[in-house]
Design an enzyme around this catalytic site. Structure first.
Site, mmCIF file in Angstrom:
data_model
loop_
_atom_site.group_PDB
_atom_site.id
_atom_site.type_symbol
_atom_site.label_atom_id
_atom_site.label_comp_id
_atom_site.label_asym_id
_atom_site.label_seq_id
_atom_site.Cartn_x
_atom_site.Cartn_y
_atom_site.Cartn_z
ATOM 1 N N GLU A 19 36.510 31.925 34.916
ATOM 2 C CA GLU A 19 35.307 30.997 34.474
ATOM 3 C C GLU A 19 35.379 29.621 35.476
ATOM 4 O O GLU A 19 34.081 29.323 35.814
ATOM 5 C CB GLU A 19 35.504 30.476 33.233
ATOM 6 N N HIS A 22 32.877 30.459 38.550
ATOM 7 C CA HIS A 22 31.347 30.157 38.084
ATOM 8 C C HIS A 22 31.318 28.833 38.057
ATOM 9 O O HIS A 22 30.263 28.470 38.581
ATOM 10 C CB HIS A 22 31.254 30.782 36.891
#
Length: 419
Positions: A19, A22
């Site tokens: 994550e 991202h």
């Protein structure tokens, strides 16, 4: 307790890095990130910094970075809706209150006639004197509804407003960071433990084995087999296995002197295949040269990546079985076993899982990063994106299938490990 801590460490590390990829590329692209979450479901912990809320959630099944621009992210003001608002020093609306019962100092009221809260950022309506007025909306305006505060996202801060290249990198960065994490872990292992040399150095000779009969001894270093130089134990092992019942010639180093030894591997059957064995074990030796740690990190990551892809190809081409997949329960059990062998082994396991997560997320399946990348490729070829409604249907179906598979894999894990 140790198993739970090990699982939380491994799961949290690989999901966090995924994550984080991202998140970093979204921020660099100017996309507003609403939430950075580890896990799904009900929120356990959370705090807000800037425009992003960081949360840890109950279900250890992944994580997500929620970016501005989703369908559920839209704030709409319908004509006739009565709102409260406050103004900043530039006479722009900086707080918009949807709940009419909420009172704030210097709050003004408006009955909405028209509103544009994405590109042009304005609200038009009738004030308390029934005059038609228009106010500009600040780019960082906070919308409050039922106790929830949300910062508006101007269109240029949304995911879909960005170029195809920036959107592609933002999505690809998740799997990319999984591979980067694996490299970092293997480099750390190289620094701490050293680089396995895999030398053809004999650590033990089994009693009454062909090696013992031929006179091989502990600490013998094998330098060549049948006239061919060997530097790795794997090279030696391959020749031995390929020559069951056939004499092979070894040159060894013993006490600084070279000697020739002839040994005939014993024929044994392993997995219905006849191979040769001579009855030796090799020594685990490590090179402590720190300069070799960085290339070692890349080499190990590449080796694991290739192996996992090969297994995946076998699954896709006809060898699929639920037993070949593991969900959170299976990973928990495997992590518990791995943790018994020490922290270095746990780190290696984390790197392998991180590579696996990166590869799986690159599969062109809806609801996975690879599915979105496939849609971006379609957009590149076609010259325009797929219709949002069609994309939504494809993503929903993909997500539903993914959830069904996850439930099936988890139930299979429970049956395997507990029944």
């Amino acid at each position: 307790m140790q198993s739970a801590i090990a699982f939380i460490f491994v799961f949290g590390l690989i999901v966090f890095f995924h994550e984080l990829g991202h998140f970093i590329f979204a921020k660099r692209s100017g996309i507003m990130v609403r939430e950075f979450a580890i896990g799904f479901g009900p929120k356990l912990l959370g705090f807000k910094k800037g425009e992003t809320i960081y949360t840890i959630r109950l279900l250890p099944m992944g994580g997500y970075v929620r970016m501005a621009g989703d369908d559920l992210d839209q704030i709409e003001l319908q004509p006739g809706y009565r709102i409260g608002f406050t103004l900043n020093d530039r006479d722009e609306i900086d707080r918009l209150v949807m709940n009419q019962n909420k009172q704030l100092p210097d709050m003004l009221f408006l009955e909405v006639e028209k509103a544009e809260l994405q590109k042009e950022l304005w609200v038009e309506g009738y004030d308390e004197d029934e005059q038609l007025v228009r106010y500009n909306v600040a780019r960082d305006c906070i919308v409050e509804e039922n106790g929830q505060e949300t910062q508006i996202a101007p269109y240029d801060r949304t995911f879909n407003a960005k170029s195809l290249g920036k959107r592609t990198m933002t999505i690809f960065a998740g799997p990319l960071f999984n591979f980067i994490l694996a490299i970092i872990i293997f480099v750390i292992i190289g620094f701490v433990q050293g680089i396995p040399t895999n030398e053809p150095l004999i650590a033990k000779v089994v009693d009454d084995s062909p090696a013992a009969t031929a006179g091989l001894q502990q600490d013998d270093l094998i330098t060549s087999v049948n006239g061919k130089e060997v530097e790795k134990y794997d090279q030696l092992s391959t020749v031995i296995q390929q020559n069951p019942g056939k004499a092979i010639e070894l040159w060894i180093e013993r006490d600084g002197k070279a000697e020739k030894v002839t040994v005939t591997p014993k024929e044994v059957t392993v997995n219905k295949e006849k191979i040769g064995q001579i009855g030796i074990q090799y020594a685990n030796t490590y090179d402590k040269n720190p300069l070799k740690a960085i290339p070692y990190g890349f080499e190990q990551t590449w080796m694991w990546l290739v192996q996992i892809v090969k297994i995946l190809v076998v699954l896709i081409t006809g060898g699929f079985t639920l037993d070949a997949l593991s969900g959170p329960v299976g990973i928990y059990e495997a992590t518990s076993e791995v943790a018994k062998y020490g922290f270095i082994t746990l780190l290696s396991w984390s790197a392998a899982l991180s590579i696996n997560l990166g590869i799986m997320n690159l599969l062109p399946f809806p609801a996975l990063d690879g599915g979105r990348l496939a849609l971006f490729f379609y957009e590149l070829v076609r010259g325009k994106p797929l219709d949002k409604n069609k994309e939504g249907v494809i993503t929903f179906i993909g997500f539903a299938c993914l959830m069904v598979l996850m439930v099936a894999v988890t139930w299979n894990d429970i049956q395997r490990f507990f029944f």
